[in-house]
Design a protein around this motif. Sequence first.
Motif, PDB file in Angstrom:
ATOM      1  N   LEU A   1       0.755  -1.230  -0.141  1.00 23.18           N
ATOM      2  CA  LEU A   1      -0.094   0.127  -0.123  1.00 23.18           C
ATOM      3  C   LEU A   1       0.802   1.194  -0.148  1.00 23.18           C
ATOM      4  N   ARG A   2       1.963   1.295   0.701  1.00 32.02           N
ATOM      5  CA  ARG A   2       2.884   2.258   0.757  1.00 32.02           C
ATOM      6  C   ARG A   2       3.617   2.661  -0.551  1.00 32.02           C
ATOM      7  N   THR A   3       3.924   1.407  -1.254  1.00 37.10           N
ATOM      8  CA  THR A   3       4.478   1.488  -2.565  1.00 37.10           C
ATOM      9  C   THR A   3       3.695   2.233  -3.680  1.00 37.10           C
ATOM     10  N   LEU A   4       2.172   1.904  -3.483  1.00 35.33           N
ATOM     11  CA  LEU A   4       1.075   2.288  -4.375  1.00 35.33           C
ATOM     12  C   LEU A   4       1.030   3.924  -4.213  1.00 35.33           C
ATOM     13  N   SER A   5       1.088   4.248  -2.825  1.00 34.43           N
ATOM     14  CA  SER A   5       0.972   5.895  -2.679  1.00 34.43           C
ATOM     15  C   SER A   5       2.095   6.565  -3.052  1.00 34.43           C
ATOM     16  N   ILE A   6       3.328   5.915  -2.870  1.00 32.56           N
ATOM     17  CA  ILE A   6       4.554   6.488  -3.514  1.00 32.56           C
ATOM     18  C   ILE A   6       4.605   6.669  -5.031  1.00 32.56           C
ATOM     19  N   LEU A   7       4.155   5.633  -5.575  1.00 26.56           N
ATOM     20  CA  LEU A   7       3.880   5.475  -6.956  1.00 26.56           C
ATOM     21  C   LEU A   7       2.873   6.612  -7.487  1.00 26.56           C
ATOM     22  N   GLU A   8       1.880   6.695  -6.702  1.00 25.21           N
ATOM     23  CA  GLU A   8       0.715   7.875  -7.092  1.00 25.21           C
ATOM     24  C   GLU A   8       1.495   9.152  -7.179  1.00 25.21           C
ATOM     25  N   LYS A   9       2.303   9.429  -6.233  1.00 27.56           N
ATOM     26  CA  LYS A   9       2.909  10.561  -6.151  1.00 27.56           C
ATOM     27  C   LYS A   9       3.705  11.011  -7.607  1.00 27.56           C
ATOM     28  N   TYR A  10       4.501   9.930  -7.544  1.00 29.54           N
ATOM     29  CA  TYR A  10       5.395  10.196  -8.901  1.00 29.54           C
ATOM     30  C   TYR A  10       4.725  10.507  -9.999  1.00 29.54           C
ATOM     31  N   THR A  11       3.669   9.525 -10.213  1.00 31.63           N
ATOM     32  CA  THR A  11       2.665   9.458 -11.442  1.00 31.63           C
ATOM     33  C   THR A  11       2.144  10.991 -11.551  1.00 31.63           C
ATOM     34  N   ASP A  12       1.531  11.536 -10.580  1.00 34.66           N
ATOM     35  CA  ASP A  12       1.055  12.803 -10.393  1.00 34.66           C
ATOM     36  C   ASP A  12       1.954  13.883 -11.008  1.00 34.66           C
TER      37      ASP A  12
END
Length: 395
Positions: free
Chosen positions: A382-393
């Motif tokens: 879940l934390r990886t998905l959250s970090i990934l979302e920030k980079y994607t944004d």
Amino acid sequence: LKLFQKEVDERNPRDNFYHCLVNAAHQFHNTKNGSECYLLSGYPWFKSRARDTFISLPGLTLSIDEVGYFEKVMATAEKGYKEFMREKPVTVSLSEIDQPDVPLWAIWSIQQYAKVVGDEKCLKKYGKFIFDILHFLLEGKHPYMRVEDNGLVYVDGKGKVMTWMNSTVNGRLVVPRNGYIVEINSLWYNALGFAARLNKIEGDAQFTETLEELSARCKESFVKTFLNDYGYLFDYVDGNMMDWSVRPNMLFAIALDYSPLTADQRKSILDVCTRELLTPKGMRTLSPKSGGYNPICAGPQMQRDLSYHQGTAWPWLGGFYMEACLKIYRRTRLSFIERQLVGYEDEMQTNCLGTLPEMFDGNPPFKARGAISFAMNVGETLRTLSILEKYTDII
């Protein structure tokens, strides 16, 4: 019909990967004595363990916008650790609270909290707890760990379980680790950097100077002690004994926010981990090229204990690997990380539906083993998905 709709509305949907993990995250919640909040380490047999709690807490709460439950669990854990530091009976139900890396994981967990609420609010809520931990360690009060003159922390626990690689057979450690242990010193350096940053906001300037001076010594000693000529880090060093095994514990030196290593050194370590440890289900606990590689955790209890950390793959370690990838290579690794997460998404329909098991075999077909649902794996994904979302944004 109204009752049916009410029950449906209260349930978390499991219609995609993310929602399955959120649903799984809530299943680890555990409340005792009315107000004490915990995270179970896994199903079906794990209770609440201190290390597991601090590692999984940010992913299981902050990554899904549940700051309130983070604070509740941390309040319970803080109470228990303060009792431990004061040498009083620990009244909370957190096992293994005396392990040397536990206070450093606690600081790391709070560091993730600061990223959500800001440094000033974090300092106000947890600053005293962080500084109490550091004074406790600097004053040499921990029973199994001491701060050395060179800035590193030394773990003194021969014959005892001192790290997360904790399997034993007939009372003997399968993976004996003593002395300067790589992930514990990585966490220590990170804790010094984070604490110094918070203390600058509102604190004693002399203590900030002490932390920064100690951090500089730790940085220099870390490189001299752990970095070898083959471009990766020793797993632990104890006097003239250097463990050359290629293990994922070196990942924390390149994944944490404060790293004692240069960019080139971090890239070299990441490349070694990619070549020898990465699987579709997380990171192997030992390279196939290292002695004692045993990737299949199956069979009688003794056989499983012997293989537990000798090549099996763990998704929670993969979370720190993916974080390191993004920190080192930024957006160029986004598609690679997304493909890596597919290996976890495939597990939503097997074993225990909608969650991740404790570990996998280190060799194909990477069969699931151990506990059917494991908090650290769910939390770090879940934390990886959250970090990934920030980079994607950012794109």
